[in-house]
Design an enzyme around this catalytic site. Structure first.
Site, PDB file in Angstrom:
ATOM      1  N   SER A 192       0.822  -1.205   0.000  1.00 61.98           N
ATOM      2  CA  SER A 192       0.000   0.000   0.000  1.00 61.98           C
ATOM      3  C   SER A 192       0.865   1.269   0.000  1.00 61.98           C
ATOM      4  O   SER A 192       1.697   1.433  -0.904  1.00 61.98           O
ATOM      5  CB  SER A 192      -0.956  -0.069   1.188  1.00 61.98           C
ATOM      6  OG  SER A 192      -1.959   0.891   1.077  1.00 61.98           O
ATOM      7  N   ASP A 194      -9.895  -3.596  -5.395  1.00 59.20           N
ATOM      8  CA  ASP A 194      -9.004  -2.660  -4.713  1.00 59.20           C
ATOM      9  C   ASP A 194      -8.984  -1.354  -5.501  1.00 59.20           C
ATOM     10  O   ASP A 194      -8.750  -1.378  -6.720  1.00 59.20           O
ATOM     11  CB  ASP A 194      -7.590  -3.270  -4.651  1.00 59.20           C
ATOM     12  CG  ASP A 194      -6.575  -2.376  -3.954  1.00 59.20           C
ATOM     13  OD1 ASP A 194      -6.940  -1.266  -3.521  1.00 59.20           O
ATOM     14  OD2 ASP A 194      -5.419  -2.796  -3.846  1.00 59.20           O
ATOM     15  N   HIS A 206      -8.149  -4.666  -0.888  1.00 58.66           N
ATOM     16  CA  HIS A 206      -7.107  -3.927  -0.184  1.00 58.66           C
ATOM     17  C   HIS A 206      -7.064  -4.321   1.292  1.00 58.66           C
ATOM     18  O   HIS A 206      -8.096  -4.417   1.940  1.00 58.66           O
ATOM     19  CB  HIS A 206      -7.308  -2.417  -0.323  1.00 58.66           C
ATOM     20  CG  HIS A 206      -6.036  -1.665  -0.133  1.00 58.66           C
ATOM     21  ND1 HIS A 206      -5.074  -1.593  -1.117  1.00 58.66           N
ATOM     22  CD2 HIS A 206      -5.528  -1.005   0.929  1.00 58.66           C
ATOM     23  CE1 HIS A 206      -4.039  -0.904  -0.661  1.00 58.66           C
ATOM     24  NE2 HIS A 206      -4.282  -0.537   0.582  1.00 58.66           N
TER      25      HIS A 206
END
Ligand code: NAG
Ligand code: NAG
Length: 398
Positions: free
Chosen positions: A188, A342, A372
């Site tokens: 991320s 995501d 995610h």
């Protein structure tokens, strides 16, 4: 009467919190809905606290994350210690078993939208332990200053100076790391920082150690176009809906919420920077199947003033997708994970295309049932799947 109203209100509230539209092919949906409901309640409470002027949204969330930090405790397989690299606090995981050879070294950067998380957060501590043990690698899990206290480029600079410290020959030797087998990874926002420092290193004549690999797990790679197909589809995606992504991105640059407002409208990039859109043009960079049902529109130009105040969102150190082909062509062997559900899916997919276009070797794993946050959702099957692929790729390539 009052009771009926209360009961009705309670039912509406429960329906609101539990009604989360999930795609059919996601595994273990009820456990996931439970996790998402918890997050939804927390996000609403901290938003309310912010609305009342009690505490900044990110400070409240970070406070809750701090409650889930664990001390640097060694276990039967891994010695865990803490130190600083160039005054940046890091946590180091060394396998206990004897080794005849120098080991692999992995420099790991945690996620959390540049605002949240730490190496001590239980999920990252567990991941780093398992990585050190399974790869027989020395894992350096770095911290960095977080927003809203610190804004770009602070996060980037902390990570870069810790990495440069680690890459010094004598430091690698101290930790028994083979200088030919050092990699960088992150998930991320950590994937964002990993991609950014990897680009920076190839232009840094003072660093002699070259990275062997970079591994990016659902990285954030650009803040220029906030209307990619995955942003448009992602209003309800688990753990990171588009609105929260935009809050985190804007918070990376400033606490002034005018930037967030402009980003939500996709009107934050002024005309004079419109040439940068070629680097994030999903119409030319996404595989066909992700473009269906979406129409590319050239983004509306934003104000010069905003870009002058907060130039970070136009900076390649924040948005690695803005690098030119020449820089990209020098990147090391790359691993990229993307997930179907995501909001950051298309950032990763576009980086895969751009790297492949300039001849960088990329291994791309796309998880059709992924979302995610799944990488560190320990205990869920999807987390095992993503971690196993990532670790076995590192096992072969680092
Ligand atoms: C240590 O390694 C052994 C053998 O691989 C494993 O069975 C054990 O669970 C590990 N311990 C921890 C705390 O991870
Ligand atoms: C994006 O790509 C499409 C073709 O794939 C092109 O028509 C359009 O002009 C491009 N826009 C920008 C801003 O690069």
């Amino acid at each position: 009467m009052e009771r009926t109203i209360l009961l009705l209100a309670a039912m509406v509230l429960v329906a609101y919190y539990v009604y989360i539209p999930l795609p059919d092919d996601i595994e273990e949906p009820w456990n996931l809905i439970l996790e998402m409901t918890k997050l939804k309640i927390v996000v609403d409470l901290v938003s309310f606290a912010e609305f009342l002027g009690i505490n900044h949204f990110m400070d409240s969330l970070q406070f809750l994350i701090r409650l889930q930090e664990v001390p640097a405790t060694s276990d039967e397989n891994v010695t865990v210690t803490e130190t600083t690299f160039n005054s940046v606090p890091v946590r180091i995981y060394m396998p206990k078993r004897k080794s005849e050879m120098l080991r692999r070294g992995l420099f790991f950067i945690h996620g959390g939208g540049w605002c949240l998380g730490s190496a001590a957060f239980v999920k990252y501590d567990l991941l780093a332990r398992q990585t050190a043990d399974r790869l027989d690698a020395v894992v350096v899990s770095t911290n960095y200053g977080l927003a809203p206290k610190y804004h770009f480029p602070h996060q980037f600079e902390d990570v870069y100076s810790a990495l440069r410290w680690f890459l010094q020959e004598d430091i690698l030797e101290t930790y028994g790391v083979d200088p030919r087998r050092v990699g960088v990874s992150g998930d991320s926002a950590g994937g964002n920082l990993a991609a950014a420092v990897t680009q920076q290193l190839i232009q840094d004549p003072d660093v002699k150690t070259k990275l062997k690999v970079q591994a990016l797990v659902y990285p954030a790679l650009q803040a220029l176009d906030m209307k990619l197909p995955s942003h448009q589809e992602g209003s309800y995606f688990p753990f990171l809906p588009t609105s929260l992504l935009i809050r985190l991105w804007s918070e990376y640059f400033t606490t002034d919420r005018t930037l967030e407002k402009a980003m939500l409208l996709n009107q934050h990039v002024p005309m004079e920077f419109s040439h940068l859109f070629q680097f994030v043009n999903w119409s030319s960079l996404l595989p066909e199947r992700y473009k269906t049902d979406h129409f590319y529109e050239n983004p509306t130009p934003g104000s010069n003033e905003l870009a002058k105040k907060y130039p970070g969102f136009l900076d390649v150190k924040a948005c690695p997708l803005l690098a030119n082909d020449n820089i990209l062509s020098h990147l090391p062997l790359t691993y990229i994970t993307t997930c179907q559900y995501d909001v950051l899916r298309d950032d990763g997919l576009m980086y895969v295309t751009r790297l492949q276009n300039v001849g960088v070797h990329v291994t791309h794993h796309h998880f059709e049932d992924g979302f995610h946050g799944a990488f560190t959702l320990h205990g869920f099957k999807i987390a095992d799947k993503i971690q196993n692929q990532y670790l076995s790729w590192l096992m072969k390539n680092l």
